[in-house]
Design a protein around this motif. Structure first.
Motif, PDB file in Angstrom:
ATOM      1  N   TRP A  95      48.475  49.596  34.578  1.00 26.53           N
ATOM      2  CA  TRP A  95      47.511  48.585  34.137  1.00 26.53           C
ATOM      3  C   TRP A  95      48.077  47.968  32.862  1.00 26.53           C
ATOM      4  O   TRP A  95      48.230  48.650  31.855  1.00 26.53           O
ATOM      5  CB  TRP A  95      46.141  49.195  33.864  1.00 26.53           C
ATOM      6  N   ALA A  96      48.411  46.694  32.891  1.00 27.70           N
ATOM      7  CA  ALA A  96      49.072  46.025  31.770  1.00 27.70           C
ATOM      8  C   ALA A  96      48.253  44.829  31.297  1.00 27.70           C
ATOM      9  O   ALA A  96      47.444  44.271  32.043  1.00 27.70           O
ATOM     10  CB  ALA A  96      50.465  45.574  32.190  1.00 27.70           C
ATOM     11  N   CYS A  97      48.519  44.408  30.083  1.00 24.98           N
ATOM     12  CA  CYS A  97      47.812  43.268  29.498  1.00 24.98           C
ATOM     13  C   CYS A  97      48.439  41.936  29.887  1.00 24.98           C
ATOM     14  O   CYS A  97      47.864  40.885  29.597  1.00 24.98           O
ATOM     15  CB  CYS A  97      47.785  43.414  27.978  1.00 24.98           C
ATOM     16  N   THR A  98      49.616  41.957  30.506  1.00 20.36           N
ATOM     17  CA  THR A  98      50.294  40.741  30.956  1.00 20.36           C
ATOM     18  C   THR A  98      50.848  40.961  32.364  1.00 20.36           C
ATOM     19  O   THR A  98      51.097  42.097  32.761  1.00 20.36           O
ATOM     20  CB  THR A  98      51.479  40.381  30.031  1.00 20.36           C
ATOM     21  N   THR A  99      51.038  39.889  33.079  1.00 20.12           N
ATOM     22  CA  THR A  99      51.764  39.969  34.345  1.00 20.12           C
ATOM     23  C   THR A  99      53.250  39.912  34.025  1.00 20.12           C
ATOM     24  O   THR A  99      53.630  39.510  32.928  1.00 20.12           O
ATOM     25  CB  THR A  99      51.377  38.807  35.286  1.00 20.12           C
ATOM     26  N   MET A 100      54.077  40.347  34.976  1.00 22.06           N
ATOM     27  CA  MET A 100      55.508  40.442  34.701  1.00 22.06           C
ATOM     28  C   MET A 100      56.329  39.885  35.851  1.00 22.06           C
ATOM     29  O   MET A 100      55.960  40.061  37.012  1.00 22.06           O
ATOM     30  CB  MET A 100      55.907  41.910  34.498  1.00 22.06           C
ATOM     31  N   PRO A 101      57.469  39.228  35.552  1.00 23.81           N
ATOM     32  CA  PRO A 101      58.377  38.775  36.604  1.00 23.81           C
ATOM     33  C   PRO A 101      58.886  39.987  37.397  1.00 23.81           C
ATOM     34  O   PRO A 101      59.120  41.051  36.833  1.00 23.81           O
ATOM     35  CB  PRO A 101      59.532  38.118  35.840  1.00 23.81           C
ATOM     36  N   HIS A 105      50.389  41.514  41.037  1.00 24.71           N
ATOM     37  CA  HIS A 105      49.287  42.384  40.640  1.00 24.71           C
ATOM     38  C   HIS A 105      48.267  42.417  41.774  1.00 24.71           C
ATOM     39  O   HIS A 105      48.079  41.439  42.484  1.00 24.71           O
ATOM     40  CB  HIS A 105      48.662  41.973  39.302  1.00 24.71           C
ATOM     41  N   THR A 106      47.669  43.590  41.966  1.00 19.76           N
ATOM     42  CA  THR A 106      46.742  43.787  43.077  1.00 19.76           C
ATOM     43  C   THR A 106      45.319  44.024  42.606  1.00 19.76           C
ATOM     44  O   THR A 106      44.434  44.262  43.421  1.00 19.76           O
ATOM     45  CB  THR A 106      47.188  44.975  43.953  1.00 19.76           C
ATOM     46  N   GLY A 107      45.096  43.974  41.323  1.00 19.12           N
ATOM     47  CA  GLY A 107      43.763  44.129  40.764  1.00 19.12           C
ATOM     48  C   GLY A 107      43.707  43.553  39.373  1.00 19.12           C
ATOM     49  O   GLY A 107      44.725  43.454  38.685  1.00 19.12           O
ATOM     50  N   VAL A 108      42.507  43.146  38.969  1.00 19.17           N
ATOM     51  CA  VAL A 108      42.267  42.622  37.626  1.00 19.17           C
ATOM     52  C   VAL A 108      40.977  43.255  37.132  1.00 19.17           C
ATOM     53  O   VAL A 108      40.008  43.386  37.887  1.00 19.17           O
ATOM     54  CB  VAL A 108      42.110  41.083  37.631  1.00 19.17           C
ATOM     55  N   MET A 109      40.968  43.684  35.883  1.00 16.64           N
ATOM     56  CA  MET A 109      39.728  44.173  35.287  1.00 16.64           C
ATOM     57  C   MET A 109      39.569  43.606  33.890  1.00 16.64           C
ATOM     58  O   MET A 109      40.540  43.276  33.219  1.00 16.64           O
ATOM     59  CB  MET A 109      39.667  45.695  35.278  1.00 16.64           C
ATOM     60  N   SER A 110      38.334  43.472  33.501  1.00 17.58           N
ATOM     61  CA  SER A 110      37.997  42.982  32.180  1.00 17.58           C
ATOM     62  C   SER A 110      37.835  44.181  31.257  1.00 17.58           C
ATOM     63  O   SER A 110      37.172  45.159  31.606  1.00 17.58           O
ATOM     64  CB  SER A 110      36.697  42.185  32.268  1.00 17.58           C
ATOM     65  N   SER A 111      38.485  44.121  30.075  1.00 16.25           N
ATOM     66  CA  SER A 111      38.516  45.289  29.197  1.00 16.25           C
ATOM     67  C   SER A 111      38.700  44.866  27.741  1.00 16.25           C
ATOM     68  O   SER A 111      39.244  43.810  27.457  1.00 16.25           O
ATOM     69  CB  SER A 111      39.675  46.188  29.640  1.00 16.25           C
ATOM     70  N   HIS A 112      38.291  45.738  26.834  1.00 16.87           N
ATOM     71  CA  HIS A 112      38.533  45.531  25.392  1.00 16.87           C
ATOM     72  C   HIS A 112      39.910  46.036  24.978  1.00 16.87           C
ATOM     73  O   HIS A 112      40.362  45.767  23.870  1.00 16.87           O
ATOM     74  CB  HIS A 112      37.477  46.268  24.562  1.00 16.87           C
ATOM     75  N   THR A 113      40.596  46.755  25.855  1.00 18.15           N
ATOM     76  CA  THR A 113      41.859  47.411  25.541  1.00 18.15           C
ATOM     77  C   THR A 113      42.932  46.454  25.022  1.00 18.15           C
ATOM     78  O   THR A 113      43.702  46.798  24.142  1.00 18.15           O
ATOM     79  CB  THR A 113      42.393  48.150  26.790  1.00 18.15           C
ATOM     80  N   THR A 122      39.357  40.954  27.563  1.00 20.95           N
ATOM     81  CA  THR A 122      40.471  40.219  28.160  1.00 20.95           C
ATOM     82  C   THR A 122      40.809  40.892  29.481  1.00 20.95           C
ATOM     83  O   THR A 122      40.287  41.959  29.792  1.00 20.95           O
ATOM     84  CB  THR A 122      41.706  40.219  27.241  1.00 20.95           C
ATOM     85  N   SER A 123      41.685  40.293  30.247  1.00 22.39           N
ATOM     86  CA  SER A 123      42.055  40.842  31.549  1.00 22.39           C
ATOM     87  C   SER A 123      43.193  41.845  31.441  1.00 22.39           C
ATOM     88  O   SER A 123      44.084  41.697  30.607  1.00 22.39           O
ATOM     89  CB  SER A 123      42.482  39.720  32.496  1.00 22.39           C
ATOM     90  N   GLY A 157      36.072  41.562  37.631  1.00 21.76           N
ATOM     91  CA  GLY A 157      34.683  41.977  37.467  1.00 21.76           C
ATOM     92  C   GLY A 157      33.700  40.829  37.419  1.00 21.76           C
ATOM     93  O   GLY A 157      32.513  41.039  37.201  1.00 21.76           O
ATOM     94  N   ALA A 158      34.179  39.625  37.606  1.00 25.49           N
ATOM     95  CA  ALA A 158      33.294  38.455  37.601  1.00 25.49           C
ATOM     96  C   ALA A 158      32.458  38.427  38.881  1.00 25.49           C
ATOM     97  O   ALA A 158      32.745  39.119  39.857  1.00 25.49           O
ATOM     98  CB  ALA A 158      34.118  37.180  37.478  1.00 25.49           C
ATOM     99  N   SER A 159      31.451  37.604  38.898  1.00 26.60           N
ATOM    100  CA  SER A 159      30.550  37.539  40.042  1.00 26.60           C
ATOM    101  C   SER A 159      31.026  36.553  41.108  1.00 26.60           C
ATOM    102  O   SER A 159      30.264  36.191  41.990  1.00 26.60           O
ATOM    103  CB  SER A 159      29.142  37.156  39.570  1.00 26.60           C
TER     104      SER A 159
END
Length: 170
Positions: A95-101, A105-113, A122-123, A157-159
């Motif tokens: 689980w990373a704060c950025t996408t990478m070349p 990515h197969t999932g996105v979550m909203s987090s304070h991390t 942020t995602s 996590g959006a609707s």
């Protein structure tokens, strides 16, 4: 004999003490890497062990970060805080704060991390090495897609739903 005194501003003393405290409490060695599919946790003070993750003032090219925090460590002794990043090389299942070349990515979550201690979210992205037949949130270089579907998996996590792509290597 005359007495010599020196005056040091309270701001300078406070900044020096805070920087010394931040340096003294910063971990010397980072925590072990997270298991695949889990959120990489920043190290706790005093932990030891070999790993490729470390706290840094910037994210070097080819790396991502999995956490950030506000600290005095990177402010050059100033009395203000700046962002410090827990840097790691990209890896499958991280689980990373950025996408990478080279990854999708197969999932996105909203987090304070990843927000540097801010009150906003942020995602975070679940990095995966792309393979044919994988449903993914993005189409990486060297791949095309053969089908799409709507899902909440990539919306953080959006609707609302977003598009997922069924990957095929070129």
């Amino acid at each position: 004999m005359p007495r010599t005194t020196f005056r040091v501003s309270r701001t300078l003393l406070a900044a020096t003490a805070t920087a010394a405290l931040a340096t003294a409490t910063a971990p010397a060695v980072a925590a072990p890497a997270a298991e695949a599919g889990t959120i990489a946790q920043a190290p706790k003070a005093g932990t030891t062990g070999a790993t490729s993750g470390f706290w840094a003032c910037s994210v070097p090219s080819g790396y991502t970060y999995t956490s950030s925090r506000s600290s005095y460590t990177c402010s050059g002794g100033s009395s203000y805080q700046t962002t410090e990043f827990y840097v790691q090389p990209p890896a499958d299942g991280l689980w990373a704060c950025t996408t990478m070349p080279g990854y999708t990515h197969t999932g996105v979550m909203s987090s304070h991390t990843c927000s540097g201690g801010g009150s906003y979210t942020t995602s975070q992205y679940l990095l995966r090495k792309p393979v044919t037949g994988m449903w993914a949130c993005s189409v990486p270089s060297g791949f095309t897609y053969t089908a799409t579907q709507q899902s909440y998996t990539c919306s953080g996590g959006a609707s609302y739903t977003t598009t997922q792509f069924l990957l095929r290597a070129l």
